[in-house]
Design an enzyme around this catalytic site. Structure first.
Site, PDB file in Angstrom:
ATOM      1  NE  ARG A  24      39.342  32.158  44.791  1.00 24.45           N
ATOM      2  CZ  ARG A  24      39.361  33.370  44.246  1.00 24.45           C
ATOM      3  NH1 ARG A  24      40.270  33.641  43.321  1.00 24.45           N
ATOM      4  NH2 ARG A  24      38.496  34.291  44.607  1.00 24.45           N
ATOM      5  N   GLY A  91      46.250  42.333  44.003  1.00 27.78           N
ATOM      6  CA  GLY A  91      45.258  42.453  45.063  1.00 27.78           C
ATOM      7  C   GLY A  91      45.004  41.132  45.763  1.00 27.78           C
ATOM      8  CB  SER A 165      33.896  38.046  46.752  1.00 27.87           C
ATOM      9  OG  SER A 165      34.738  37.879  45.616  1.00 27.87           O
ATOM     10  CD  GLN A 166      40.463  39.866  45.103  1.00 29.84           C
ATOM     11  OE1 GLN A 166      41.153  40.701  45.690  1.00 29.84           O
ATOM     12  NE2 GLN A 166      40.572  39.651  43.806  1.00 29.84           N
ATOM     13  CB  SER A 191      32.014  38.624  43.187  1.00 32.09           C
ATOM     14  OG  SER A 191      32.063  39.907  42.612  1.00 32.09           O
ATOM     15  CG  ASP A 307      37.090  40.889  37.490  1.00 33.30           C
ATOM     16  OD1 ASP A 307      36.962  41.993  38.034  1.00 33.30           O
ATOM     17  OD2 ASP A 307      37.829  39.994  37.937  1.00 33.30           O
ATOM     18  CE  LYS A 334      36.613  43.892  41.272  1.00 35.39           C
ATOM     19  NZ  LYS A 334      36.901  42.493  41.683  1.00 35.39           N
ATOM     20  NE  ARG A 338      38.944  46.763  36.651  1.00 35.52           N
ATOM     21  CZ  ARG A 338      39.302  45.524  36.920  1.00 35.52           C
ATOM     22  NH1 ARG A 338      38.397  44.644  37.359  1.00 35.52           N
ATOM     23  NH2 ARG A 338      40.558  45.144  36.754  1.00 35.52           N
ATOM     24  NE  ARG A 379      39.880  41.455  34.843  1.00 32.39           N
ATOM     25  CZ  ARG A 379      40.365  40.365  34.256  1.00 32.39           C
ATOM     26  NH1 ARG A 379      40.370  40.285  32.936  1.00 32.39           N
ATOM     27  NH2 ARG A 379      40.842  39.363  34.972  1.00 32.39           N
TER      28      ARG A 379
END
Length: 427
Positions: A24, A91, A165-166, A191, A307, A334, A338, A379
């Site tokens: 960001r 991503g 939320s991205q 998120s 996450d 993701k 996951r 992850r």
């Protein structure tokens, strides 16, 4: 009456910078009019791909010899010209940079790895089109994507953020470069802590942002100004050493994470507290101490910190009762699905798992040796490394170095803290 065993030697973990803050901040610095200094950024495959992409869109980036400071000179506007932008596996690059590029002038093509091409972008593309962008893509809702940019009008943001939320974060960061004020309702977004982080960083870089009490955000035109920023350690990455402490009876401290953290994933330590760990959050550090066993019988909503849900699921077999984790449907979109990957690998270890569309319930059990399918997901690899360490069972990762996406030195640091962890050989 039982007494808790004393914690083993205290450990101080070296956790790299936050990926979420680094990416960001790179974008906001690229959009600012002047030079920003980013101290202690995350240096990993994802952030280096993002840095290269931002440079390809016109920012000038110089780094210190030790990569501990990046000087980012922005243009004060959206990009101009043409560019072929390679997002690799990142991503954030695929979701943050197209809105930014659409505020500029020119043609910008975004593409990435096969894994990134499989991840959905449809909601973002639909909203960009509604804002006046002209997009070209051979596969609807997927990369590759060409943005024929001529600026964006602004107005009401209507984006389906149920998968990520991205999408909304990328649009919000582009908003100060649009022609008219932007309004967005955040109440239905997943998120939310990540959106709060986005807004906090936008304010740090001088954006004109106002949040109304009804969950509606208004962002007015005016662009960004440069700033200096120290990047916090990554709270998602810290979850692995905190979980290892809780499951092994050690005390682990992470300097730089604190009660003022911008990262919602610090809430993971509260989940460890529910499982019986001792948690301490101060104005300088966060510490977790294992207390001689993990408590089960829990039902936790981890939607805001998804996450980290795999980290908790990985140590859940060691608890004294079932652990249900819910609210994480968006984790299916993701780097891997996951929920399915976590359940698959726990079952390979002989653990009973109940799975729904948005939840897993992990039952107590003794893990057995197994080969863990990482699905190229950093992850998954890190979470199951913690299970192998805590359960003292040999678990073989099929792709141990997918961790370079966010923490290139993960295995070495885990072995430094916990000598029982074996550093995999590089193939």
């Amino acid at each position: 009456m039982t007494t808790r065993p004393p914690a083993l030697r205290p450990l101080t973990a070296r956790i790299p910078g936050s990926k979420s803050i680094t990416t960001r901040a790179l974008l906001l610095a690229a959009a600012a009019d002047g030079t920003s200094k980013l101290w202690a950024p995350l240096v990993s495959h994802d952030t280096l791909a993002f840095r290269t992409a931002v440079a390809g869109l016109g920012a000038r980036i110089e780094s210190s010899d030790d990569d501990q400071c990046w000087n980012v000179t922005g243009t004060g506007r959206g990009p101009v010209g043409t560019a072929q932008v390679w997002c690799a596996d990142a991503g954030t690059a695929a979701r943050f940079l197209p809105p930014y590029s659409a505020t500029g002038e020119g043609a910008f093509t975004f593409d990435g790895s096969g894994q990134l091409r499989a991840r959905p972008l449809g909601p973002l593309m639909e909203t960009l089109t509604a804002l006046g962008a002209h997009l070209e893509t051979p596969v609807q809702g997927r990369l590759p994507l060409t943005v024929h940019a001529g600026g964006l009008e602004g107005g009401e943001l209507r984006v389906d953020s149920s998968m990520s939320s991205q999408f909304l974060s990328g649009l919000l960061m582009a908003a100060p470069l649009m022609r008219r004020p932007v309004r967005a309702d955040l109440r239905q977004a997943v998120s939310r802590p990540y959106l709060d982080m986005t807004l906090a960083l936008m304010l740090r870089f001088g954006a004109d942002v106002e949040e109304h009490g009804d969950g509606v955000i208004e962002v007015r035109p005016g662009g960004y100004r440069p700033t200096a920023l120290v990047v916090e350690p990554d709270a998602s990455t810290a979850s692995y050493v905190f979980a290892a402490a809780a499951a092994t009876g050690h005390r682990v401290t992470v300097p730089g994470l604190c009660e003022r953290s911008l990262q919602g994933d610090l809430g993971f330590v509260e989940a460890l507290g529910e499982m019986g760990a001792q948690v301490e959050i101060t104005d300088r550090v966060v510490s977790v101490t294992g207390t001689g066993g993990l408590r089960g019988g829990l039902d936790l909503d981890m939607g805001d910190i998804s996450d980290t849900f795999m980290t908790l699921a990985a140590i859940a077999p060691l608890a004294d009762g079932p652990v249900t984790i819910r609210g994480v449907r968006h984790a299916r979109f993701k780097e891997s699905d996951r929920i399915a990957a976590t359940a698959q690998n726990l079952r390979a270890c002989g653990i009973r798992v109940d799975e729904t569309e948005d939840s897993v319930t992990v039952h107590p059990g003794t893990p057995r040796p197994a080969r863990i399918a990482c699905h190229r997901d950093h992850r998954i690899a890190m979470a199951f490394s913690v299970l192998g360490l805590a359960a003292r069972v040999p678990l073989t990762l099929d792709d141990p170095y997918c961790v370079t996406k966010t923490f290139p030195g993960f295995h070495e640091e885990l072995a430094r803290l916990f000598p029982d962890h074996t550093v995999p050989e590089r193939s």
